[in-house]
Write a protein that holds these residues in place. Structure first.
Motif, PDB file in Angstrom:
ATOM      1  N   ALA A   1       0.828  -1.208   0.000  1.00  0.00           N
ATOM      2  CA  ALA A   1       0.000   0.000   0.000  1.00  0.00           C
ATOM      3  C   ALA A   1       0.861   1.256   0.000  1.00  0.00           C
ATOM      4  O   ALA A   1       0.592   2.213  -0.738  1.00  0.00           O
ATOM      5  N   ALA A   2       1.924   1.261   0.826  1.00  0.00           N
ATOM      6  CA  ALA A   2       2.781   2.443   0.911  1.00  0.00           C
ATOM      7  C   ALA A   2       3.489   2.707  -0.414  1.00  0.00           C
ATOM      8  O   ALA A   2       3.546   3.855  -0.891  1.00  0.00           O
ATOM      9  N   ALA A   3       4.028   1.647  -1.029  1.00  0.00           N
ATOM     10  CA  ALA A   3       4.750   1.828  -2.283  1.00  0.00           C
ATOM     11  C   ALA A   3       3.820   2.229  -3.417  1.00  0.00           C
ATOM     12  O   ALA A   3       4.238   2.936  -4.352  1.00  0.00           O
ATOM     13  N   SER A   4       2.566   1.793  -3.362  1.00  0.00           N
ATOM     14  CA  SER A   4       1.618   2.151  -4.422  1.00  0.00           C
ATOM     15  C   SER A   4       1.418   3.656  -4.513  1.00  0.00           C
ATOM     16  O   SER A   4       1.214   4.203  -5.601  1.00  0.00           O
ATOM     17  N   PHE A   5       1.474   4.339  -3.362  1.00  0.00           N
ATOM     18  CA  PHE A   5       1.308   5.795  -3.382  1.00  0.00           C
ATOM     19  C   PHE A   5       2.476   6.475  -4.107  1.00  0.00           C
ATOM     20  O   PHE A   5       2.329   7.583  -4.620  1.00  0.00           O
ATOM     21  N   LEU A   6       3.630   5.820  -4.151  1.00  0.00           N
ATOM     22  CA  LEU A   6       4.799   6.394  -4.822  1.00  0.00           C
ATOM     23  C   LEU A   6       4.893   5.985  -6.283  1.00  0.00           C
ATOM     24  O   LEU A   6       5.746   6.480  -7.011  1.00  0.00           O
ATOM     25  N   SER A   7       4.028   5.065  -6.703  1.00  0.00           N
ATOM     26  CA  SER A   7       4.222   4.437  -8.007  1.00  0.00           C
ATOM     27  C   SER A   7       3.984   5.388  -9.174  1.00  0.00           C
ATOM     28  O   SER A   7       4.577   5.209 -10.243  1.00  0.00           O
ATOM     29  N   THR A   8       3.121   6.404  -8.994  1.00  0.00           N
ATOM     30  CA  THR A   8       2.881   7.338 -10.094  1.00  0.00           C
ATOM     31  C   THR A   8       4.168   8.063 -10.476  1.00  0.00           C
ATOM     32  O   THR A   8       4.507   8.181 -11.661  1.00  0.00           O
ATOM     33  N   ALA A   9       4.876   8.546  -9.460  1.00  0.00           N
ATOM     34  CA  ALA A   9       6.141   9.242  -9.739  1.00  0.00           C
ATOM     35  C   ALA A   9       7.155   8.296 -10.371  1.00  0.00           C
ATOM     36  O   ALA A   9       7.908   8.679 -11.284  1.00  0.00           O
ATOM     37  N   VAL A  10       7.177   7.038  -9.916  1.00  0.00           N
ATOM     38  CA  VAL A  10       8.152   6.072 -10.435  1.00  0.00           C
ATOM     39  C   VAL A  10       7.873   5.758 -11.899  1.00  0.00           C
ATOM     40  O   VAL A  10       8.780   5.767 -12.744  1.00  0.00           O
ATOM     41  N   VAL A  11       6.593   5.486 -12.235  1.00  0.00           N
ATOM     42  CA  VAL A  11       6.286   5.127 -13.609  1.00  0.00           C
ATOM     43  C   VAL A  11       6.451   6.325 -14.541  1.00  0.00           C
ATOM     44  O   VAL A  11       6.856   6.186 -15.703  1.00  0.00           O
ATOM     45  N   THR A  12       6.152   7.522 -14.039  1.00  0.00           N
ATOM     46  CA  THR A  12       6.308   8.707 -14.872  1.00  0.00           C
ATOM     47  C   THR A  12       7.786   8.955 -15.194  1.00  0.00           C
ATOM     48  O   THR A  12       8.130   9.342 -16.318  1.00  0.00           O
ATOM     49  N   ARG A  13       8.643   8.729 -14.229  1.00  0.00           N
ATOM     50  CA  ARG A  13      10.062   9.023 -14.433  1.00  0.00           C
ATOM     51  C   ARG A  13      10.817   7.883 -15.112  1.00  0.00           C
ATOM     52  O   ARG A  13      11.647   8.115 -15.986  1.00  0.00           O
ATOM     53  N   TYR A  14      10.529   6.637 -14.701  1.00  0.00           N
ATOM     54  CA  TYR A  14      11.366   5.521 -15.154  1.00  0.00           C
ATOM     55  C   TYR A  14      10.681   4.570 -16.134  1.00  0.00           C
ATOM     56  O   TYR A  14      11.348   3.774 -16.789  1.00  0.00           O
ATOM     57  N   GLY A  15       9.335   4.606 -16.224  1.00  0.00           N
ATOM     58  CA  GLY A  15       8.635   3.731 -17.151  1.00  0.00           C
ATOM     59  C   GLY A  15       8.905   2.258 -16.869  1.00  0.00           C
ATOM     60  O   GLY A  15       8.951   1.809 -15.720  1.00  0.00           O
ATOM     61  N   ARG A  16       9.107   1.494 -17.935  1.00  0.00           N
ATOM     62  CA  ARG A  16       9.294   0.052 -17.814  1.00  0.00           C
ATOM     63  C   ARG A  16      10.545  -0.310 -17.010  1.00  0.00           C
ATOM     64  O   ARG A  16      10.584  -1.347 -16.336  1.00  0.00           O
ATOM     65  N   ALA A  17      11.552   0.536 -17.020  1.00  0.00           N
ATOM     66  CA  ALA A  17      12.768   0.252 -16.259  1.00  0.00           C
ATOM     67  C   ALA A  17      12.472   0.183 -14.767  1.00  0.00           C
ATOM     68  O   ALA A  17      13.068  -0.630 -14.045  1.00  0.00           O
ATOM     69  N   GLY A  18      11.569   1.026 -14.286  1.00  0.00           N
ATOM     70  CA  GLY A  18      11.201   0.976 -12.878  1.00  0.00           C
ATOM     71  C   GLY A  18      10.503  -0.327 -12.517  1.00  0.00           C
ATOM     72  O   GLY A  18      10.759  -0.907 -11.457  1.00  0.00           O
ATOM     73  N   VAL A  19       9.605  -0.791 -13.388  1.00  0.00           N
ATOM     74  CA  VAL A  19       8.926  -2.068 -13.161  1.00  0.00           C
ATOM     75  C   VAL A  19       9.940  -3.212 -13.141  1.00  0.00           C
ATOM     76  O   VAL A  19       9.884  -4.106 -12.284  1.00  0.00           O
TER      77      VAL A  19
END
Length: 461
Positions: free
Chosen positions: A309-327
């Motif tokens: 749950a905590a990491a999900s709140f940060l996921s928008t910034a992660v996907v916006t910045r890193y895309g598939r590399a973050g996943v």
């Protein structure tokens, strides 16, 4: 964010259906003892929800794209609530299993409309935020379900407790029904140029059913698998003929030709199946193998849900910045964490193994929060115009099929363990290794997706 009321209704309905899945793992032993459920009935109770959920997804997504989402949303939620009433008041294990099947149909009708509405109404970063909020709500449901369920069992006893736990989602469902009827967009006029391809839907349902039935303990074995292969082949041939005639096939050629969509769906399939199965295996090990009560079991599995749950709140910034590399990076962390869990089960004494499992669950959950919503956002960015519900349904179908197969297989492994501590540890080790293999497969598919841009691509209109 625009359409805030729609978002809140969708999140509430998502919480309702996801809470139901999270509390089930904690009541399986109590339900088993109270109703004298055998292995076949128990596997149907555990895996039947995912089976019927998967069967409903594609028809519901397709109809929602054609005729609008509000009626399907409300009807599916009402069926889900009715199934909860039957499951919580049943006196036979098979009646619980039947009610779970009905709840799966209801949830499988609602969920494509949720993600379809996100696709219809939000674009770009707002869409990523909506998906991240949905994932966070799922993490919250997973976090609250086991401890609340364990507390109910502790206070009321196992015989009454499991019934009350299965009814926990009912107030949420009843509250969401009038809100959905009021706030969701009105049904659109049916588009008569787009048909539903009923034969294609029937062949797909037959293939799915025949594939999963052997894993629920149904007699027939290889004959069901042969039937699944025949129905699947007939489905593919029919879809090619249907599309060639100029009509709209169930599996849109645009989806199947999209490398990013296919690989993202495979990532979702493998990872979802692995994490759901591992959570169930751990819960059964702690209760059956170590004799822990439900409340302690819930406390030990809580870190994973909190991390998610905590990491999900940060996921928008992660996907916006890193895309598939973050996943991809998050999948690597998850694989290492599950490998550590397997090593702990194999090498450490019981006390150290339990502590290591709780810590590893925190890491695995946090990694999952950075996989789930970002992968959905990237994958659904490839949806062609007018197929938002269908593309979401196919993605969720892959997850539910993986869940049905993985949960049934891992449940069989854990329940077949010899009645000794060593036997239960070995069973959990084997379950963890199965889940580790699935996460490694997800990582391989993510690495193979070389065509994905580094940022969330804008929604198609």
């Amino acid at each position: 964010m625009p359409h805030r009321a729609v978002l809140l209704v969708c999140l509430g309905a998502g919480f309702t259906t996801l809470l139901d899945q999270s509390v089930l793992t904690i009541v399986v032993p109590a339900l088993r003892e109270s109703l004298g459920a055998g292995p076949a009935a128990l596997q149907w109770i555990v895996a039947g929800y995912s089976l019927s959920f998967g069967l409903a997804l594609v028809p519901a997504g397709r109809i929602g794209d054609v005729a609008g989402r509000r009626r399907l949303f409300v009807g599916g939620l009402a069926l889900f609530a009715a199934g909860a009433v039957v499951a919580g008041t049943a006196d036979e294990a098979w009646l619980v299993a039947g009610a779970r099947l009905a709840q799966g149909v209801g949830a499988g009708t609602v969920n494509p409309q949720i993600i379809g509405l996100f696709q219809d109404l939000f674009t770009g970063r707002d869409r990523a935020r909506a998906l991240a909020a949905y994932a966070a709500v799922g993490g919250l449901a997973a976090a609250l379900g086991p401890p609340v369920g364990g507390l109910v069992l502790e206070l009321t006893g196992p015989d009454l407790g499991w019934r009350l736990v299965l009814l926990l989602n009912l107030p949420f469902a009843l509250a969401m029904l009038p809100l959905a009827a009021r706030h969701l967009p009105a049904a659109r006029r049916p588009d008569h140029r787009t048909d539903l391809d009923p034969l294609g839907l029937a062949l797909l349902a037959a293939a799915i059913l025949a594939l999963v039935l052997p894993l629920t303990g149904t007699a027939g074995g290889w004959r069901w698998l042969l039937a699944a292969a025949v129905a699947g082949t007939a489905f593919v041939l029919w879809e090619r003929r249907y599309a060639a005639s100029g009509r709209t096939a169930v599996l849109l050629p645009e989806l199947m030709r999209s490398r990013g969509y296919v690989l993202g769906t495979l990532v979702a399939m493998c990872y979802f199946g692995a994490t759901l199965a591992l959570g169930l295996a751990l819960s059964l090990f702690l209760q059956h193998g170590l004799g822990y009560d439900p409340l302690i079991t819930a406390a030990l599995t809580l870190p994973g849900a909190v991390g998610f749950a905590a990491a999900s709140f940060l996921s928008t910034a992660v996907v916006t910045r890193y895309g598939r590399a973050g996943v991809t990076a998050a999948l690597g962390v998850a694989a290492a964490s599950v490998a550590a869990e397997a090593a702990a089960v194999r090498l450490l004494p019981v006390g150290g193994a339990v502590l290591a499992l709780a810590l590893a669950q925190l890491v695995t959950g946090a990694a999952g929060g950075l996989v789930n919503a970002p992968n959905q956002a990237l994958t659904l960015g490839h949806a062609p115009p007018g197929a938002n519900g269908l593309s979401a349904a196919v993605l969720q179908l892959s997850q539910r099929l993986a869940a049905g197969v993985s949960v049934a297989a891992v449940t069989g492994v854990v329940l077949a363990a010899p009645p000794s501590l060593a036997g239960h540890r070995t069973a959990l080790l084997h379950a963890a290794l199965i889940c580790f293999g699935l996460i490694v497969l997800a990582l391989a598919f993510a690495l193979a997706d070389r065509a994905e841009p580094a940022r969330v691509r804008p929604a198609r209109t």
